[in-house]
Scaffold this motif. Structure first.
Motif, PDB file in Angstrom:
ATOM      1  N   GLY A  43       0.792  -1.229   0.000  1.00 55.49           N
ATOM      2  CA  GLY A  43       0.000   0.000   0.000  1.00 55.49           C
ATOM      3  C   GLY A  43       0.819   1.271   0.000  1.00 55.49           C
ATOM      4  N   VAL A  44       2.115   1.118  -0.166  1.00 58.46           N
ATOM      5  CA  VAL A  44       3.001   2.283  -0.169  1.00 58.46           C
ATOM      6  C   VAL A  44       3.724   2.357  -1.509  1.00 58.46           C
ATOM      7  N   GLY A  94       1.164   6.969   0.083  1.00 55.07           N
ATOM      8  CA  GLY A  94       0.141   5.944   0.184  1.00 55.07           C
ATOM      9  C   GLY A  94      -0.366   5.898   1.595  1.00 55.07           C
ATOM     10  N   VAL A  95      -0.415   4.703   2.168  1.00 53.32           N
ATOM     11  CA  VAL A  95      -0.908   4.601   3.535  1.00 53.32           C
ATOM     12  C   VAL A  95       0.079   5.243   4.515  1.00 53.32           C
ATOM     13  N   VAL A  96       1.318   5.416   4.095  1.00 53.07           N
ATOM     14  CA  VAL A  96       2.261   6.216   4.888  1.00 53.07           C
ATOM     15  C   VAL A  96       2.943   7.217   3.954  1.00 53.07           C
ATOM     16  N   HIS A  97       3.356   8.315   4.528  1.00 53.66           N
ATOM     17  CA  HIS A  97       4.030   9.351   3.756  1.00 53.66           C
ATOM     18  C   HIS A  97       5.379   9.643   4.392  1.00 53.66           C
ATOM     19  N   GLY A 142       6.556   4.424   8.069  1.00 54.66           N
ATOM     20  CA  GLY A 142       5.379   3.843   8.682  1.00 54.66           C
ATOM     21  C   GLY A 142       5.717   2.806   9.742  1.00 54.66           C
ATOM     22  N   ARG A 177       7.044  -0.466   8.867  1.00 56.43           N
ATOM     23  CA  ARG A 177       6.172  -1.000   7.806  1.00 56.43           C
ATOM     24  C   ARG A 177       6.979  -1.250   6.526  1.00 56.43           C
TER      25      ARG A 177
END
Lengths: 168, 624
Positions: free
Chosen positions: B138-139, B160-163, B192, B211
């Motif tokens: 997801g990144v 994405g789910v983390v920046h 993340g 992550r």
């Protein structure tokens, strides 16, 4: 390097310098008649390009603009330093005896090329040493691409005439 | 005449040169461009002089050809990074001659240029090229490259789910000397977190893991495979392309670190140097020892020393741009009397601010003026101050080490040298010697961490060694890191709760060879720590604030004190006095709500009889 806006970035000029240095110096050497003077001409030309980078208008390519400065500076040095450089560039205008290039002496080769009119020499140098296309040569010499093509044909023809001892 | 005959004739008329050595510095010099104005350090926002107004008209004549050629040959000889560029398999010509990849999306370029707009030395429009991109968990992870002066930099951007983003740079000259076909720039950049963990490593309990873990570097032409190995075992293939590699570990175990790498060139797998990033702040796990090389002793003893231009406030280097966001709020530069920006290597983006600052003296014998030196580079500015009267009392060289990220593979060594120093040289543990750029008493050089420990040697004008200092890797990575005694356990000795709800504690463990290691942990996850040896050689009062920002002050004060100190008073400028009792030589206290640094808080240490033994004014750095 494509067309761009007003002014040139320093790193773009540096990039041309670093990626095309061998060709630049070879052309400058051919124009000035001396490897040392050719190196100096390139250094000077790029110094001028850096100094005047805001003057670049983007109506042509940055490469063409830089090549133009290199050619101008090389010609200036050749004119100013003629007679003092290690390899003279003004040769006898006497037509050379017909002999194969492959067997001719180096001085004969020098004289043969020196016999060409300046524009023809410049077109040859930029075409063969820098592998520039007609458009780029046209930008560097501030002539039309058609003129470049015609001049290149004339230069080859003139070389042929000189090699066979036929006066044009 | 056909084309091939003309080509042959012209080939003989001017044969190609066998050696083409660029001399860009000479170009800039001829242009009358102060090289600091050019790409490495351009004062775009200087209030004193605009870049254009500092240009000088070109004054040259053909009569100077000889002199110019001499200068050209000298420049070519002293700039090894600019020697002949051979485009052959296995070299880094794509990086040496330009920037691989395609222009990065405009939004990313704009973001970089916005962030660096005010920075002295950064080009106003940095070219940012996209090298690699992939999606993991997801990144979206993108690897971009850019160059500043003779530094090449990689930037990792996660979306994405983390920046987040991270970047790291290396000197271009390294590529010429690099024996391996790849160069790691940054290891284990973390993006993340994943919760639900419960892992004790060293003194710390970890409840989250990373992550996405990213390791990046550049590769030579022709390299088609790069593998990296992590401390959890097993290797993974990196994404390779555009003369770069991008290795990603998706949800690695807590404490995961990249410790090995290999590049495959023409079927040959070659090990690439990697220095493991520290995981906890003490780095007590990695203790691979290397021996420093080079001279150990001086040939002439120097006592004292000065910098004449600084003493007389002469205008060396450049004015310090007032709007540079990297140091405009620096607490060290609040009451500046005089400051200049010195760039020892005009092809490097690194400079050093040297400043004289008004300082309220604690004791009568202090001058009230301190000298500050801050390294300024891509990652920001960092440094410190000391009493002007203390300058060079420890020797003719004052050094600092800068490592913005634990995973950075290049560490910056900077400092000040007195007027007695003529040149500075590094002796690397790998056997190489580096001539360190030294200008106006400032020296700066970047060294690969795999080359530590290094020995810094300073010479006088007669070539005699007048200063020798051994420097370990700042992060402790592969060099002389601290090690716990066999069987040593971490145990808490101090605890404090701040007014904002945060809590903090100090844990200690016995260090191998004597002494202690201490870990200061805050409930927000931040931590600091270090180790000291016995007998005690540090300052009497070695206290510091906990981590703080420009918007939020520190919540705690902590540190180590001399064993003879039985009590410590911290007198804050708001009138509050904190009374601290050292435990095993360590102190910890919560600071009042809305506390901010930079007000001149005073610390006094007392012996058992209540006699004042030492005084100090913050800020300071424990275990510094």
């Amino acid at each position: 390097m494509g067309k761009r806006g007003l002014g040139a970035e320093l790193d773009e000029i540096e990039l041309i310098y670093r990626t095309r240095l061998a060709e630049l110096r070879r052309v400058a050497t051919a124009i000035t008649g001396s490897r040392e003077a050719g190196c100096d001409a390139v250094q000077d030309a790029f110094a001028l390009a850096v100094y005047r980078r805001d003057d670049f208008r983007g109506d042509g390519s940055l490469d063409g603009w830089v090549w133009r400065i290199v050619v101008h500076r090389s010609r200036d040095i050749a004119r100013s330093a003629a007679g003092r450089l290690t390899t003279p560039i003004e040769y006898s205008t006497r037509a050379l005896a017909a002999e194969p290039v492959s067997s001719g002496s180096e001085s004969a080769v020098q004289r043969l090329v020196a016999e060409l009119p300046e524009r023809q020499r410049l077109v040859l140098f930029l075409h063969y040493y820098a592998d520039l296309g007609y458009g780029a040569i046209a930008e560097a010499l501030e002539v039309s691409p058609g003129t470049v093509g015609a001049t290149l044909l004339q230069a080859r023809d003139r070389l042929r005439q000189l090699m066979t001892g036929v006066s044009s | 005449m056909n084309d091939s005959v003309a080509a042959e004739l012209l080939e003989r008329f001017t044969p190609p040169a066998t050696n083409v050595s660029p001399a860009w510095s000479d170009v800039l010099r001829r242009a009358g461009v102060n090289q600091l104005e050019s790409e490495p350090f351009e004062l775009r926002n200087s209030s004193v002089l605009s870049p254009r107004s500092r240009r000088r008209k070109l004054h040259r004549t053909v009569a100077l050809v000889g002199a110019a050629l001499l200068a050209l040959s000298v420049l070519a000889a002293v700039t090894p990074a600019r020697s002949a560029i051979a485009r052959s398999l296995g070299d880094f010509s794509a990086w040496i001659t330009g920037l691989p990849g395609k222009p990065a999306p405009r939004s990313d370029r704009d973001a970089l240029n916005r962030a660096t707009h005010s920075w002295a030395g950064f080009p106003k429009a940095t070219r940012l090229h996209r090298l690699l991109q992939t999606n993991v968990d997801g990144v979206s992870v993108a690897l971009d490259g850019f160059r500043v002066g003779d530094s090449l930099c990689l930037q990792v951007v996660a979306r994405g789910v983390v920046h987040g983003s991270d970047q790291s740079c290396a000197p271009l000259s390294e590529l010429k000397a690099q024996p391996a076909p790849a160069l790691v720039l940054l290891t284990d950049a973390a993006f993340g977190t994943i919760g639900g963990k419960h892992v004790q490593i060293g003194p710390n309990l970890y409840t989250h893991s990373v992550r996405v873990d990213v390791t990046v570097g550049i590769v030579a032409d022709g390299v088609d495979h790069v593998e990296v190995r992590g401390t959890s075992g097993g290797t993974r293939q990196a994404l390779v392309g555009e003369d770069a590699f991008l290795a990603i570990s998706d949800r690695p175990p807590v404490g995961y670190r990249t410790d090995r790498a290999w590049a495959t060139l023409a079927g040959h797998r070659v090990a690439v140097p990697v220095t493991e990033a520290p995981f906890d702040q003490l780095n007590t796990r990695s203790v691979k020892q290397r021996q420093p090389v080079g001279p150990r002793t001086v040939q002439r003893h120097i006592s004292g020393g000065s910098i004449a231009w600084l003493d007389h406030r002469r205008l060396r280097g450049l004015p310090v741009p007032s709007a540079d966001t990297r140091f405009e709020h620096d607490p060290f530069l609040q009451r500046v009397l005089f400051q200049r920006l010195i760039v020892p290597d005009p092809n490097s983006p690194l400079g050093e601010i040297v400043a004289l600052e008004l300082h309220k003296p604690l004791f009568k014998n202090q001058t009230g003026i301190q000298v500050c030196n801050l390294l300024v580079g891509n990652a920001g500015a960092g440094g410190g101050c000391d009493q002007l009267s203390h300058l060079f009392t420890r020797g003719p060289v004052e050094t600092g080490e800068q490592l913005p990220n634990g995973g950075d593979q290049y560490e910056t060594i900077d400092g000040l040298a007195s007027d007695d120093v003529h040149r500075v040289e590094f002796f690397l543990a790998t056997g190489e010697r580096i001539a360190v750029p030294l200008l106006d008493n400032v020296f700066i050089a970047q060294v690969n961490r795999s080359s530590f420990p290094i020995r810094l040697v300073a010479y006088d004008r007669q070539g005699r060694r007048i200063f020798v200092q051994t420097l370990a890797d700042d992060a402790g990575g592969s060099t002389i890191g601290p090690r716990l005694a066999a069987g040593a356990k971490w145990h808490p000795i101090l605890h404090a709760t701040g007014p904002n709800g945060k809590s903090a504690r100090i844990l200690i463990a016995t260090k191998a060879g004597g002494g202690i290691c201490a870990s200061f942990q805050v409930s927000d996850g931040s931590s600091q720590g270090g180790c000291t040896s016995t007998p005690w050689h540090g300052p009497a009062l070695n206290l510091s604030y906990s981590a703080f920002s420009t918007t939020e002050g520190p919540a705690f004060i902590w540190g180590q004190v001399k064993p003879s100190i039985a009590a410590v008073d911290v007198q804050l400028t708001d009138g509050t006095t904190l009374h601290l009792k050292p435990v095993d030589g360590l102190v910890l206290a919560a600071l009042p709500r809305d506390f901010h640094v930079g007000r001149g808080d005073r610390i006094t240490g007392y012996d058992g009889q209540g006699r004042a033994l030492a005084r100090k004014q913050l800020p300071g750095t424990p275990f510094g």
